[in-house]
Design a protein around this motif. Structure first.
Motif, PDB file in Angstrom:
ATOM      1  N   UNK A 129      43.409  51.029  34.452  1.00  0.00           N
ATOM      2  CA  UNK A 129      44.826  51.605  34.455  1.00  0.00           C
ATOM      3  C   UNK A 129      44.663  53.129  35.014  1.00  0.00           C
ATOM      4  N   UNK A 130      43.756  53.673  34.578  1.00  0.00           N
ATOM      5  CA  UNK A 130      43.757  54.866  34.950  1.00  0.00           C
ATOM      6  C   UNK A 130      43.530  55.166  36.514  1.00  0.00           C
ATOM      7  N   UNK A 131      42.592  54.480  37.080  1.00  0.00           N
ATOM      8  CA  UNK A 131      42.262  54.562  38.625  1.00  0.00           C
ATOM      9  C   UNK A 131      43.429  53.853  39.271  1.00  0.00           C
ATOM     10  N   UNK A 132      44.059  52.840  38.702  1.00  0.00           N
ATOM     11  CA  UNK A 132      45.319  52.213  39.397  1.00  0.00           C
ATOM     12  C   UNK A 132      46.353  53.117  39.305  1.00  0.00           C
ATOM     13  N   UNK A 133      46.473  53.795  38.358  1.00  0.00           N
ATOM     14  CA  UNK A 133      47.736  54.757  38.444  1.00  0.00           C
ATOM     15  C   UNK A 133      47.338  55.817  39.586  1.00  0.00           C
ATOM     16  N   UNK A 134      46.194  56.189  39.881  1.00  0.00           N
ATOM     17  CA  UNK A 134      45.877  56.954  40.952  1.00  0.00           C
ATOM     18  C   UNK A 134      46.243  56.405  42.366  1.00  0.00           C
ATOM     19  N   UNK A 135      45.949  55.249  42.553  1.00  0.00           N
ATOM     20  CA  UNK A 135      45.975  54.642  44.035  1.00  0.00           C
ATOM     21  C   UNK A 135      47.224  54.112  44.233  1.00  0.00           C
ATOM     22  N   UNK A 173      54.231  50.727  33.471  1.00  0.00           N
ATOM     23  CA  UNK A 173      54.468  49.416  32.867  1.00  0.00           C
ATOM     24  C   UNK A 173      54.010  48.573  33.802  1.00  0.00           C
ATOM     25  N   UNK A 174      54.282  48.593  35.048  1.00  0.00           N
ATOM     26  CA  UNK A 174      53.730  47.488  35.950  1.00  0.00           C
ATOM     27  C   UNK A 174      52.040  47.686  36.088  1.00  0.00           C
ATOM     28  N   UNK A 175      51.685  48.859  36.339  1.00  0.00           N
ATOM     29  CA  UNK A 175      50.391  48.852  36.440  1.00  0.00           C
ATOM     30  C   UNK A 175      49.658  48.555  35.356  1.00  0.00           C
ATOM     31  N   UNK A 228      47.653  48.787  47.312  1.00  0.00           N
ATOM     32  CA  UNK A 228      46.969  49.252  48.487  1.00  0.00           C
ATOM     33  C   UNK A 228      45.460  48.717  48.389  1.00  0.00           C
ATOM     34  N   UNK A 229      44.706  49.038  49.546  1.00  0.00           N
ATOM     35  CA  UNK A 229      43.550  48.353  49.580  1.00  0.00           C
ATOM     36  C   UNK A 229      42.474  48.676  48.395  1.00  0.00           C
ATOM     37  N   UNK A 230      42.725  49.937  48.068  1.00  0.00           N
ATOM     38  CA  UNK A 230      41.791  50.424  46.923  1.00  0.00           C
ATOM     39  C   UNK A 230      42.653  49.843  45.652  1.00  0.00           C
ATOM     40  N   UNK A 231      43.731  49.635  45.466  1.00  0.00           N
ATOM     41  CA  UNK A 231      44.333  48.800  44.309  1.00  0.00           C
ATOM     42  C   UNK A 231      43.717  47.406  44.200  1.00  0.00           C
ATOM     43  N   UNK A 232      43.665  46.602  45.524  1.00  0.00           N
ATOM     44  CA  UNK A 232      43.107  45.331  45.548  1.00  0.00           C
ATOM     45  C   UNK A 232      41.828  45.230  44.993  1.00  0.00           C
ATOM     46  N   UNK A 233      40.828  46.318  45.425  1.00  0.00           N
ATOM     47  CA  UNK A 233      39.502  46.280  45.015  1.00  0.00           C
ATOM     48  C   UNK A 233      39.487  46.573  43.599  1.00  0.00           C
ATOM     49  N   UNK A 234      40.161  47.335  42.967  1.00  0.00           N
ATOM     50  CA  UNK A 234      40.356  47.569  41.400  1.00  0.00           C
ATOM     51  C   UNK A 234      40.654  46.291  40.787  1.00  0.00           C
ATOM     52  N   UNK A 235      41.809  45.554  41.272  1.00  0.00           N
ATOM     53  CA  UNK A 235      42.117  44.390  40.649  1.00  0.00           C
ATOM     54  C   UNK A 235      40.990  43.362  40.772  1.00  0.00           C
ATOM     55  N   UNK A 236      40.370  43.199  41.988  1.00  0.00           N
ATOM     56  CA  UNK A 236      39.221  42.170  42.243  1.00  0.00           C
ATOM     57  C   UNK A 236      38.084  42.350  41.286  1.00  0.00           C
ATOM     58  N   UNK A 237      37.734  43.761  40.988  1.00  0.00           N
ATOM     59  CA  UNK A 237      36.575  43.776  40.064  1.00  0.00           C
ATOM     60  C   UNK A 237      36.954  43.618  38.745  1.00  0.00           C
ATOM     61  N   UNK A 238      38.395  43.898  38.421  1.00  0.00           N
ATOM     62  CA  UNK A 238      38.962  43.725  37.021  1.00  0.00           C
ATOM     63  C   UNK A 238      38.823  42.150  36.767  1.00  0.00           C
ATOM     64  N   UNK A 239      39.490  41.054  37.663  1.00  0.00           N
ATOM     65  CA  UNK A 239      39.429  39.950  37.561  1.00  0.00           C
ATOM     66  C   UNK A 239      38.012  39.292  37.385  1.00  0.00           C
ATOM     67  N   UNK A 240      36.950  39.926  38.128  1.00  0.00           N
ATOM     68  CA  UNK A 240      35.621  39.380  37.930  1.00  0.00           C
ATOM     69  C   UNK A 240      34.977  39.722  36.794  1.00  0.00           C
ATOM     70  N   UNK A 241      35.233  41.052  36.139  1.00  0.00           N
ATOM     71  CA  UNK A 241      34.856  41.473  34.850  1.00  0.00           C
ATOM     72  C   UNK A 241      35.433  40.476  33.672  1.00  0.00           C
ATOM     73  N   UNK A 242      36.700  40.356  34.032  1.00  0.00           N
ATOM     74  CA  UNK A 242      37.516  39.718  33.117  1.00  0.00           C
ATOM     75  C   UNK A 242      37.012  38.204  32.558  1.00  0.00           C
TER      76      UNK A 242
END
Length: 487
Positions: free
Chosen positions: A407-413, A419-421, A443-457
């Motif tokens: 959430x912290x990094x996604x808030x930056x990108x 609430x959406x983030x 954004x591209x960085x946002x997609x990367x963060x979510x990709x890693x989060x989905x995989x980790x989850x």
């Protein structure tokens, strides 16, 4: 979508291969894969990886193959193209049975692309090793090493019956999906009318629902079926049974069979915790969502439809990701309720994600036992091992830590509301797939963060539990006790 599907099957003027060649290609691929599965299984085991490492490697293999297939021109609809990051995102979302999408599944992907996603969902929901083990069993080459790895991965203690469990998992999965597809077919037919597309839609959504994937070939998910009680009930029960866990389903079937034969057989503590927690979360989630939305998104619906919509949202939020209401329109109260449900998720050994119902239940009973002044954690007249309590605490703490940093990094990108983030991160980690509209705007960085989060989850809690189980330190000494002030 129905028109596009019919045209895709009938129209041979596209530059893509003809439907007949596509079908033969798919049949060839399926036969080739089935013949090569035992070798793939042997290859994975030849690396002598630990069960936790095997989980990571197998999911990475599936995502990589899925990304390659989705990048092929044949996977997209005429006039469409898929970027590398979007292919990785979609393959990860499908393999991790999440359902978050950056492109419209029904409109962007061709029939081949949609079938690729469906296969990723099926294999990702079952787990590659479970899937390959079935074919290895058929080949008669299922050895002790295979049994040991599968025992740790599916958390089943009876080594001699692990092969029987794998057969049961595959049979139960395909049985639920087949029955679900038939029931959905008759529910969809009056509105779709195109029998071929109706059958395809029923099969796609039945598999997606049982695997708790949340992928839909409809642009607005199931909002058009908000008032259809048949569709709501079929989808809900597919999601529920898919999220219970295969060990629990097998045990339930054995208990029911024993009852019919008038023999006594009791549910294990694990099954009791899973069933109790699942029931409480569904009922409580339904009531709280109704309270939060009765004057909001449910305002113009009759009472019965309000309860049905609340029930569906309560069920699907725990890892499925379908919706019959616009999620971006619900109140802050309801959004936070769904976040809590997404975080808890489904049950161990199931097709769903989250920290798992049994983990949450163990934590609750730990608090209860401490409040009662007990030195051991007790539930249903059984003592929960201290190792299980430690595992539950580790999973919860690390999960909260991960979603916090994400959430912290996604808030930056991303330039979006908190609430959406926050909602997006919990949806990705819980492999749910619900979104308040942020996913396509990432954004591209946002997609990367979510990709890693989905995989980790998807692999995180399971891998962590396996890793903790694998490492059993031998205590040759003991330090003196010293009190720490808590609270």
């Amino acid at each position: 979508m129905a028109i596009f599907f019919s045209n895709f099957l009938k129209n041979t003027t596209y530059t893509l291969p003809s439907p007949i060649s596509v079908i033969f290609c798919q049949i060839f691929i399926v036969i080739f894969v089935i013949l090569r599965v035992p070798n793939l299984h042997k290859l994975i085991l030849s690396f002598r990886l630990s069960p936790s490492s095997t989980v990571i490697v197998t999911f990475l293999v599936i995502v990589s193959i899925g990304t390659f297939l989705l990048l092929l021109p044949i996977s997209t609809a005429p006039g469409k193209s898929t970027s590398l990051i979007d292919a990785i995102f979609t393959a990860t979302s499908a393999t991790c049975v999440t359902g978050l999408i950056v492109v419209d599944t029904g409109e962007h992907f061709s029939l081949f692309g949609q079938l690729t996603i469906l296969i990723l969902i099926q294999i990702g929901g079952l787990g590659l090793m479970t899937f390959t083990s079935f074919f290895v069993l058929l080949s008669g080459e299922f050895g002790v090493r295979d049994r040991l790895v599968l025992r740790d991965m599916v958390k089943y203690d009876n080594l001699s019956k692990i092969g029987h469990l794998i057969f049961s998992i595959l049979i139960l999965t395909f049985s639920f999906e087949a029955v679900g597809a038939v029931l959905l077919y008759f529910q969809f037919l009056p509105t779709i009318k195109d029998t071929l597309f109706t059958a395809y839609s029923a099969i796609f959504h039945s598999i997606s629902a049982f695997c708790n994937a949340g992928f839909s070939i409809y642009s607005n998910s199931f909002i058009n079926y908000q008032k259809d009680i048949g569709v709501n009930l079929v989808m809900s029960f597919l999601i529920i049974f898919g999220g219970l866990g295969f060990v629990v389903i097998v045990e339930l079937s054995q208990v029911i069979t024993s009852y019919i034969k008038r023999k006594k057989r009791h549910l294990s503590l694990h099954s009791k915790l899973v069933l109790l927690t699942t029931a409480i979360l569904i009922i409580l989630g339904t009531l709280l969502f109704y309270l939060g939305e009765k004057n909001g998104s449910l305002k113009n619906l009759p009472f019965g439809e309000k309860i049905m919509a609340s029930f569906f949202q309560s069920v699907t939020a725990r890892t499925a990701g379908f919706n019959t209401l616009p999620i971006d329109k619900i109140t802050t109260f309801s959004a936070f309720l769904l976040i809590m449900l997404m975080f808890i998720g489904a049950s161990p050994g199931s097709t769903g994600g989250g920290v798992k119902t049994s983990t949450f239940a163990t934590l609750i009973f730990t608090v209860k036992s401490i409040a009662e002044g007990k030195t051991q954690v007790e539930a249903f007249r059984r003592t929960i091992p201290q190792t299980s309590v430690y595992q539950a605490l580790c999973v919860i703490i690390l999960a909260l830590g991960w979603v916090g940093f994400s959430t912290l990094f996604l808030s930056f990108t991303e330039k979006s509301s908190f609430l959406k983030i926050f909602f997006e991160v919990f949806s990705a980690f819980g492999t749910v797939g619900l979104s308040r509209g942020l996913t396509p705007e990432l954004t591209i960085w946002g997609k990367i963060i979510i990709i890693i989060t989905m995989f980790t989850g998807r692999i995180g809690p399971l891998t962590l539990a396996l890793a903790i189980t694998e490492k059993k330190a031998i205590r040759r000494y003991e330090y003196p006790e010293e009190r720490v002030i808590i609270g």
